[in-house]
Design a protein around this motif. Structure first.
Motif, PDB file in Angstrom:
ATOM      1  N   LYS A   8      -0.976  24.260   3.743  1.00  0.00           N
ATOM      2  CA  LYS A   8      -0.580  23.089   4.515  1.00  0.00           C
ATOM      3  C   LYS A   8      -1.595  21.969   4.270  1.00  0.00           C
ATOM      4  CE  LYS A   8       1.564  25.990   7.954  1.00  0.00           C
ATOM      5  NZ  LYS A   8       1.488  27.217   7.195  1.00  0.00           N
ATOM      6  N   GLY A   9      -1.150  20.760   4.321  1.00  0.00           N
ATOM      7  CA  GLY A   9      -2.076  19.646   4.145  1.00  0.00           C
ATOM      8  C   GLY A   9      -1.861  18.926   2.829  1.00  0.00           C
ATOM      9  N   ILE A  10      -2.854  18.181   2.438  1.00  0.00           N
ATOM     10  CA  ILE A  10      -2.779  17.312   1.262  1.00  0.00           C
ATOM     11  C   ILE A  10      -2.972  18.123  -0.010  1.00  0.00           C
ATOM     12  CG2 ILE A  10      -3.884  15.357   0.106  1.00  0.00           C
ATOM     13  CD1 ILE A  10      -4.688  14.405   2.957  1.00  0.00           C
ATOM     14  N   VAL A  11      -2.131  17.850  -1.005  1.00  0.00           N
ATOM     15  CA  VAL A  11      -2.267  18.498  -2.309  1.00  0.00           C
ATOM     16  C   VAL A  11      -3.457  17.862  -3.015  1.00  0.00           C
ATOM     17  CG1 VAL A  11      -1.156  18.902  -4.536  1.00  0.00           C
ATOM     18  CG2 VAL A  11       0.200  18.964  -2.441  1.00  0.00           C
ATOM     19  N   PRO A  12      -4.383  18.682  -3.543  1.00  0.00           N
ATOM     20  CA  PRO A  12      -5.581  18.137  -4.199  1.00  0.00           C
ATOM     21  C   PRO A  12      -5.236  17.291  -5.428  1.00  0.00           C
ATOM     22  CG  PRO A  12      -5.780  20.512  -3.844  1.00  0.00           C
ATOM     23  CD  PRO A  12      -4.389  20.143  -3.509  1.00  0.00           C
ATOM     24  N   LEU A  13      -6.054  16.283  -5.689  1.00  0.00           N
ATOM     25  CA  LEU A  13      -5.866  15.422  -6.851  1.00  0.00           C
ATOM     26  C   LEU A  13      -6.315  16.091  -8.147  1.00  0.00           C
ATOM     27  CD1 LEU A  13      -7.097  12.003  -5.406  1.00  0.00           C
ATOM     28  CD2 LEU A  13      -4.744  12.702  -5.861  1.00  0.00           C
ATOM     29  N   GLU A  14      -7.392  16.863  -8.083  1.00  0.00           N
ATOM     30  CA  GLU A  14      -7.953  17.484  -9.280  1.00  0.00           C
ATOM     31  C   GLU A  14      -7.092  18.656  -9.731  1.00  0.00           C
ATOM     32  OE1 GLU A  14      -9.685  17.353  -6.351  1.00  0.00           O
ATOM     33  OE2 GLU A  14     -10.774  15.501  -6.742  1.00  0.00           O
ATOM     34  N   LYS A  15      -6.857  18.732 -11.042  1.00  0.00           N
ATOM     35  CA  LYS A  15      -6.008  19.774 -11.606  1.00  0.00           C
ATOM     36  C   LYS A  15      -6.537  21.168 -11.271  1.00  0.00           C
ATOM     37  CE  LYS A  15      -3.899  21.590 -15.704  1.00  0.00           C
ATOM     38  NZ  LYS A  15      -3.759  21.649 -17.119  1.00  0.00           N
ATOM     39  N   GLU A  16      -7.860  21.374 -11.374  1.00  0.00           N
ATOM     40  CA  GLU A  16      -8.448  22.696 -11.099  1.00  0.00           C
ATOM     41  C   GLU A  16      -8.161  23.129  -9.663  1.00  0.00           C
ATOM     42  OE1 GLU A  16     -11.023  20.010 -11.699  1.00  0.00           O
ATOM     43  OE2 GLU A  16     -10.143  20.078 -13.679  1.00  0.00           O
ATOM     44  N   ASN A  17      -8.265  22.194  -8.736  1.00  0.00           N
ATOM     45  CA  ASN A  17      -8.011  22.522  -7.329  1.00  0.00           C
ATOM     46  C   ASN A  17      -6.538  22.780  -7.054  1.00  0.00           C
ATOM     47  OD1 ASN A  17     -10.719  22.340  -6.714  1.00  0.00           O
ATOM     48  ND2 ASN A  17     -10.594  20.200  -6.075  1.00  0.00           N
ATOM     49  N   ARG A  18      -5.648  22.062  -7.747  1.00  0.00           N
ATOM     50  CA  ARG A  18      -4.214  22.333  -7.606  1.00  0.00           C
ATOM     51  C   ARG A  18      -3.869  23.702  -8.180  1.00  0.00           C
ATOM     52  NH1 ARG A  18      -3.804  17.125  -9.582  1.00  0.00           N
ATOM     53  NH2 ARG A  18      -2.900  17.868 -11.555  1.00  0.00           N
ATOM     54  N   THR A  19      -4.475  24.033  -9.317  1.00  0.00           N
ATOM     55  CA  THR A  19      -4.239  25.347  -9.930  1.00  0.00           C
ATOM     56  C   THR A  19      -4.690  26.443  -8.985  1.00  0.00           C
ATOM     57  OG1 THR A  19      -4.495  24.434 -12.150  1.00  0.00           O
ATOM     58  CG2 THR A  19      -4.773  26.819 -11.914  1.00  0.00           C
ATOM     59  N   TRP A  20      -5.870  26.271  -8.398  1.00  0.00           N
ATOM     60  CA  TRP A  20      -6.391  27.259  -7.440  1.00  0.00           C
ATOM     61  C   TRP A  20      -5.450  27.394  -6.246  1.00  0.00           C
ATOM     62  CZ3 TRP A  20      -8.592  25.484  -2.611  1.00  0.00           C
ATOM     63  CH2 TRP A  20      -9.006  26.529  -1.790  1.00  0.00           C
ATOM     64  N   ARG A  21      -5.014  26.277  -5.699  1.00  0.00           N
ATOM     65  CA  ARG A  21      -4.112  26.297  -4.531  1.00  0.00           C
ATOM     66  C   ARG A  21      -2.797  26.992  -4.871  1.00  0.00           C
ATOM     67  NH1 ARG A  21      -0.404  22.207  -2.046  1.00  0.00           N
ATOM     68  NH2 ARG A  21      -0.654  22.349   0.201  1.00  0.00           N
ATOM     69  N   ASP A  22      -2.239  26.686  -6.037  1.00  0.00           N
ATOM     70  CA  ASP A  22      -1.002  27.343  -6.469  1.00  0.00           C
ATOM     71  C   ASP A  22      -1.221  28.840  -6.665  1.00  0.00           C
ATOM     72  OD1 ASP A  22       0.242  24.884  -6.453  1.00  0.00           O
ATOM     73  OD2 ASP A  22       0.236  24.641  -8.637  1.00  0.00           O
ATOM     74  N   ALA A  23      -2.347  29.199  -7.289  1.00  0.00           N
ATOM     75  CA  ALA A  23      -2.639  30.617  -7.535  1.00  0.00           C
ATOM     76  C   ALA A  23      -2.789  31.376  -6.224  1.00  0.00           C
ATOM     77  CB  ALA A  23      -3.900  30.757  -8.385  1.00  0.00           C
TER      78      ALA A  23
END
Length: 141
Positions: free
Chosen positions: A99-114
């Motif tokens: 929940k919340g804001i999707v991170p701007l950095e690709k690495e953080n988005r990958t981590w969140r998706d994983a």
């Protein structure tokens, strides 16, 4: 296998300690413990802070497919350990970060998706799944 999730600081650890009163080998990412040691010391194992451990897990992989395949293989190894003795139980605690804001950095988005995929795989394989909000559980499975 038992999966426990919910928001940060919502009482997940306290709830698990209350319902599992047997000796526990408690491993916490928040305390710097390792989650992938080949042997455990008790019949009940708690792995707390899955979302934190996933940071290093994701950093070692090349793409989503490799991340997910490696995660599923790890889950299978935990299930195999658990199935060797009917008294064994693995409890995995992970904070909900979806929940919340999707991170701007690709690495953080990958981590969140994983982490989201890891939680889906874990929920599918777990015998029991509970969500903890404000110290109260809702059993999903």
């Amino acid at each position: 296998m038992h999966f426990v999730t919910g928001g940060a600081y919502n009482g997940k650890s306290k709830w698990v300690r209350r319902i599992w009163d047997s000796p526990i080998d408690w491993r916490s990412a928040y305390e710097g413990d390792s989650w992938n040691e080949p042997t455990f010391n008790e019949h009940v194992i708690v792995l707390e802070g899955l979302e934190e451990w996933m940071i290093a897990f994701v950093a070692k992989k090349k793409d989503f497919k490799e991340i997910r395949e490696s995660w599923r293989a790890y889950l299978e190894s935990l299930l195999a350990w658990e199935s060797e003795d009917c008294d064994r139980r693995i409890i995995i605690i992970g904070t909900d970060i979806t929940k919340g804001i999707v991170p701007l950095e690709k690495e953080n988005r990958t981590w969140r998706d994983a982490v989201g995929w890891a939680y889906q795989d874990l929920a599918a394989l777990a015998e029991r799944v509970d969500v903890i909000w404000y110290g109260l559980n809702q059993r999903l499975k």
